[in-house]
Design an enzyme around this catalytic site. Structure first.
Site, PDB file in Angstrom:
ATOM      1  N   HIS A 306       0.859  -1.202   0.000  1.00 14.29           N
ATOM      2  CA  HIS A 306       0.000   0.000   0.000  1.00 14.29           C
ATOM      3  C   HIS A 306       0.884   1.237   0.000  1.00 14.29           C
ATOM      4  CE1 HIS A 306      -3.183   2.821   1.119  1.00 14.29           C
ATOM      5  NE2 HIS A 306      -4.012   1.883   0.726  1.00 14.29           N
ATOM      6  N   ASP A 364      -7.963  -5.207  -0.152  1.00 15.79           N
ATOM      7  CA  ASP A 364      -8.426  -6.081  -1.239  1.00 15.79           C
ATOM      8  C   ASP A 364      -8.056  -7.543  -1.068  1.00 15.79           C
ATOM      9  OD1 ASP A 364      -7.651  -3.262  -3.048  1.00 15.79           O
ATOM     10  OD2 ASP A 364      -9.650  -4.144  -3.091  1.00 15.79           O
TER      11      ASP A 364
HETATM   12  C1  SDX Z   1      -6.245   0.153  -2.935  1.00 16.78           C
HETATM   13  O1  SDX Z   1      -4.417   4.615  -2.091  1.00 16.78           O
HETATM   14  C2  SDX Z   1      -5.367   4.011  -1.462  1.00 16.78           C
HETATM   15  O2  SDX Z   1      -5.767   4.394  -0.375  1.00 16.78           O
HETATM   16  C3  SDX Z   1      -5.971   2.828  -2.198  1.00 16.78           C
HETATM   17  C4  SDX Z   1      -7.004   1.996  -1.422  1.00 16.78           C
HETATM   18  C5  SDX Z   1      -8.268   2.773  -1.159  1.00 16.78           C
HETATM   19  O3  SDX Z   1      -8.991   2.414  -0.214  1.00 16.78           O
HETATM   20  O4  SDX Z   1      -8.579   3.684  -1.979  1.00 16.78           O
HETATM   21  O5  SDX Z   1      -6.456   1.570  -0.181  1.00 16.78           O
HETATM   22  C6  SDX Z   1      -7.404   0.778  -2.236  1.00 16.78           C
HETATM   23  O6  SDX Z   1      -5.971   0.501  -4.057  1.00 16.78           O
HETATM   24  C7  SDX Z   1      -5.399  -0.854  -2.200  1.00 16.78           C
HETATM   25  C8  SDX Z   1      -4.163  -1.340  -3.036  1.00 16.78           C
HETATM   26  C9  SDX Z   1      -4.663  -2.426  -3.991  1.00 16.78           C
HETATM   27  N1  SDX Z   1      -3.582  -2.805  -4.957  1.00 16.78           N
HETATM   28  C10 SDX Z   1      -2.945  -3.967  -4.863  1.00 16.78           C
HETATM   29  O7  SDX Z   1      -3.122  -4.791  -3.956  1.00 16.78           O
HETATM   30  C11 SDX Z   1      -1.989  -4.237  -6.019  1.00 16.78           C
HETATM   31  C12 SDX Z   1      -0.673  -4.807  -5.484  1.00 16.78           C
HETATM   32  N2  SDX Z   1       0.037  -3.748  -4.770  1.00 16.78           N
HETATM   33  C13 SDX Z   1       1.048  -2.974  -5.477  1.00 16.78           C
HETATM   34  O8  SDX Z   1       0.742  -2.764  -6.828  1.00 16.78           O
HETATM   35  C14 SDX Z   1       1.524  -1.763  -4.684  1.00 16.78           C
HETATM   36  O9  SDX Z   1       1.768  -2.211  -3.417  1.00 16.78           O
HETATM   37  C15 SDX Z   1       0.655  -0.525  -4.607  1.00 16.78           C
HETATM   38  C16 SDX Z   1       0.286  -0.019  -5.948  1.00 16.78           C
HETATM   39  C17 SDX Z   1      -0.576  -0.787  -3.821  1.00 16.78           C
HETATM   40  C18 SDX Z   1       1.479   0.547  -3.882  1.00 16.78           C
HETATM   41  O10 SDX Z   1       2.560   0.801  -4.669  1.00 16.78           O
HETATM   42  P1  SDX Z   1       3.652   1.919  -4.271  1.00 16.78           P
HETATM   43  O11 SDX Z   1       3.311   2.609  -3.009  1.00 16.78           O
HETATM   44  O12 SDX Z   1       3.908   2.755  -5.471  1.00 16.78           O
HETATM   45  O13 SDX Z   1       4.867   1.053  -3.902  1.00 16.78           O
HETATM   46  P2  SDX Z   1       5.938   0.596  -4.937  1.00 16.78           P
HETATM   47  O14 SDX Z   1       5.273   0.045  -6.158  1.00 16.78           O
HETATM   48  O15 SDX Z   1       6.914   1.712  -5.092  1.00 16.78           O
HETATM   49  O16 SDX Z   1       6.572  -0.634  -4.169  1.00 16.78           O
HETATM   50  C19 SDX Z   1       7.623  -0.438  -3.243  1.00 16.78           C
HETATM   51  C20 SDX Z   1       8.442  -1.725  -3.378  1.00 16.78           C
HETATM   52  C21 SDX Z   1       8.821  -2.025  -4.819  1.00 16.78           C
HETATM   53  O17 SDX Z   1      10.033  -2.756  -4.774  1.00 16.78           O
HETATM   54  P3  SDX Z   1      11.411  -1.965  -5.229  1.00 16.78           P
HETATM   55  O18 SDX Z   1      11.129  -1.367  -6.602  1.00 16.78           O
HETATM   56  O19 SDX Z   1      11.626  -0.908  -4.169  1.00 16.78           O
HETATM   57  O20 SDX Z   1      12.476  -3.038  -5.244  1.00 16.78           O
HETATM   58  O21 SDX Z   1       7.626  -2.837  -2.941  1.00 16.78           O
HETATM   59  C22 SDX Z   1       7.434  -3.723  -4.054  1.00 16.78           C
HETATM   60  C23 SDX Z   1       7.735  -2.961  -5.307  1.00 16.78           C
HETATM   61  O22 SDX Z   1       8.234  -3.833  -6.317  1.00 16.78           O
HETATM   62  N3  SDX Z   1       6.016  -4.124  -4.029  1.00 16.78           N
HETATM   63  C24 SDX Z   1       5.583  -5.359  -4.220  1.00 16.78           C
HETATM   64  C25 SDX Z   1       4.190  -5.290  -4.069  1.00 16.78           C
HETATM   65  N4  SDX Z   1       3.837  -4.042  -3.802  1.00 16.78           N
HETATM   66  C26 SDX Z   1       4.974  -3.319  -3.792  1.00 16.78           C
HETATM   67  N5  SDX Z   1       6.226  -6.519  -4.497  1.00 16.78           N
HETATM   68  C27 SDX Z   1       5.449  -7.612  -4.635  1.00 16.78           C
HETATM   69  N6  SDX Z   1       4.105  -7.642  -4.491  1.00 16.78           N
HETATM   70  C28 SDX Z   1       3.445  -6.491  -4.217  1.00 16.78           C
HETATM   71  N7  SDX Z   1       2.117  -6.486  -4.094  1.00 16.78           N
END
Ligand code: SDX
Length: 424
Positions: A306, A364
């Site tokens: 998140h 989710d």
């Molecule tokens: C919602 O914003 C809100 O409030 C949203 C929400 C709401 O109520 O409105 O809470 C609802 O959208 C919840 C999130 C649902 N999405 C997912 O579950 C999809 C999977 N999650 C990721 O796509 C990600 O965690 C996000 C999009 C939710 C957040 O992404 P960020 O904050 O941009 O974090 P990032 O992508 O920069 O990740 C940081 C690191 C990265 O590694 P590095 O590049 O630093 O090596 O963490 C890793 C990412 O690769 N990472 C994950 C991961 N999520 C982040 N690795 C594996 N699996 C994951 N799910």
């Protein structure tokens, strides 16, 4: 007493910027003078360090895993309130009592039916259209039906539009489901509460009575509360940006629905179920964890991570417990998807990569398992999220309209070609 930060802009000039504080949470540096006085922009793609506005609706503390609507902890609202009461709190600022609740409920009842011509819109879609595609289209088109609500400088027009959207969204979502399976649409039944009404429109048949299961109605109401609002998430920020241009509220909410659909946002609940199906058996969990950690593999652990929560999303914990209770009620305690989700959570939370990056289950992760058990097709999961989030979107629309700051228009760092001329 005002506080300031003084920064050296590196071109021999300095800028003195005020530090702003809210009721709680991080302070902010007011960078507005940067461009006005120094011609320098702040750069923050993804807005990871940007406060886009001031808001009094929802407070999140990502480190502590705190979520409050208008100051009330989500855990208390989930335990003690109905979704209708929470929607009133978000839209009007206070929990309603007695008369106020009765009046609010009555306005919902007065506006939850769709114009018959709106229902004819559905016939323009293929039966296999994704419900979110249908909802974007139908909600955007509502602005064509409410010519009487043109002057949003008037508070009563703004509130009537907000109520119309909140009241009609379950009817619109239910119709997008019944249309897809060729079942005639049931109309709202105002003898029922908001969530029970939604369930009867979704699963009831026009030729027989439908008995709402109180346990499932309670679970639906709780899901609505947990998904109602979440500060400046992507879809809410889209609604606010559209509202800043003066677009009508129906078009603004349609833009929010479109944004919520993305798998990185509200579409994640549907993506979680697809992921669990793809993993197949608990024996494949170690491989899934390995793939999720591989930067060269597009596979992500959907429902994990998140932008704000670097602790367990408080909503995920409530949904996990509720899912266990509903599965027990439905005699589905051995549901394979729940078993897989629990084992996947344990494996990820014990893994160094997830610990170091502070990746926890979000709202989710379990909601799809619960909705599937309740009988929803996975394509409807995000549509249900949109119904709940409409209460938050219209609240932010109202808040912005009450405190307009002009059109949102971010700038950029230009990295394209310098000046050149056509030489033909
Ligand atoms: C919602 O914003 C809100 O409030 C949203 C929400 C709401 O109520 O409105 O809470 C609802 O959208 C919840 C999130 C649902 N999405 C997912 O579950 C999809 C999977 N999650 C990721 O796509 C990600 O965690 C996000 C999009 C939710 C957040 O992404 P960020 O904050 O941009 O974090 P990032 O992508 O920069 O990740 C940081 C690191 C990265 O590694 P590095 O590049 O630093 O090596 O963490 C890793 C990412 O690769 N990472 C994950 C991961 N999520 C982040 N690795 C594996 N699996 C994951 N799910």
């Amino acid at each position: 007493m005002s506080e300031y930060a003084e920064i050296d802009l590196g071109n021999g000039s300095r800028s003195k910027l005020q530090i702003l504080h809210g009721t709680e949470g991080p302070s902010a540096i007011d960078v507005r003078p940067l461009y006005q006085s120094n011609g320098v922009l702040a750069y923050d793609p993804g807005f990871k360090s940007t406060a886009s506005c001031k808001s009094a609706i929802t407070y999140i503390d990502g480190e502590q895993g705190i979520l409050r609507y208008r100051g009330y902890p989500i855990e208390e609202l989930a335990k003690k309130c109905t979704f209708t009461e929470v929607a009133h709190l978000l839209m009007l600022g206070e929990l309603p009592y007695a008369q106020a609740l009765g009046d609010f409920t009555q306005t919902i009842h007065d506006h939850n039916v769709l114009h018959e011509q709106v229902l004819s819109f559905y016939n323009g879609f293929r039966r296999d259209a994704h419900p979110m595609a249908v909802m974007v289209g139908v909600v955007g088109a509502l602005s064509a039906f409410y010519q009487d609500l043109q002057d949003y400088s008037k508070s009563e027009h703004r509130h009537k539009a907000a109520i119309r959207l909140f009241a009609k969204m379950p009817t619109i979502a239910a119709a997008s489901y019944t249309y897809s399976i060729g079942r005639p649409q049931r109309y709202p039944d105002n003898r029922l509460d908001y969530s029970s009404n939604f369930l009867q429109m979704l699963f009831g048949r026009p030729n027989q009575a439908y008995e709402v299961d109180p346990v499932l109605a309670k679970a639906m109401d709780l899901l609505m509360i947990l998904h109602a609002d979440h500060e400046q998430n992507a879809s809410t920020s889209t609604v606010r940006m559209a509202a800043s241009s003066g677009a009508n509220p129906f078009a603004c909410i349609a833009s929010g629905i479109a944004t919520l659909w993305g798998p990185a946002h509200g579409g994640a609940n549907e993506a979680v179920l697809k992921m669990l199906e793809e993993i197949g058996t608990p024996a494949n969990i170690p491989l899934a964890i390995k793939r999720a950690k591989d930067r060269n593999d597009p596979f992500r652990l959907m429902g994990f991570g998140h932008r704000v929560y670097k602790n367990l999303d408080p909503r995920a914990a409530i949904i996990r417990d509720m899912t266990k209770a509903v599965l027990k009620h439905l005699n589905m305690e051995n549901d394979p998807f729940m078993a897989m989700a629990l084992e996947l959570e344990q494996a990820a939370l014990a893994d160094e990569y997830f610990i170091e990056k502070k990746l926890y289950p979000n709202v989710d992760f379990y909601s799809g398992v619960l909705l599937r058990a309740m009988g929803f097709p996975s394509r409807m999961f995000t549509a249900l999220f949109a119904v709940a989030r409409t209460s938050g979107w219209v609240s932010h629309w109202l808040e912005l309209k009450n405190n307009e700051h002009g059109i949102d228009r971010p700038r950029q760092i230009y990295v394209g070609s310098g000046l050149r001329h056509v030489d033909r």
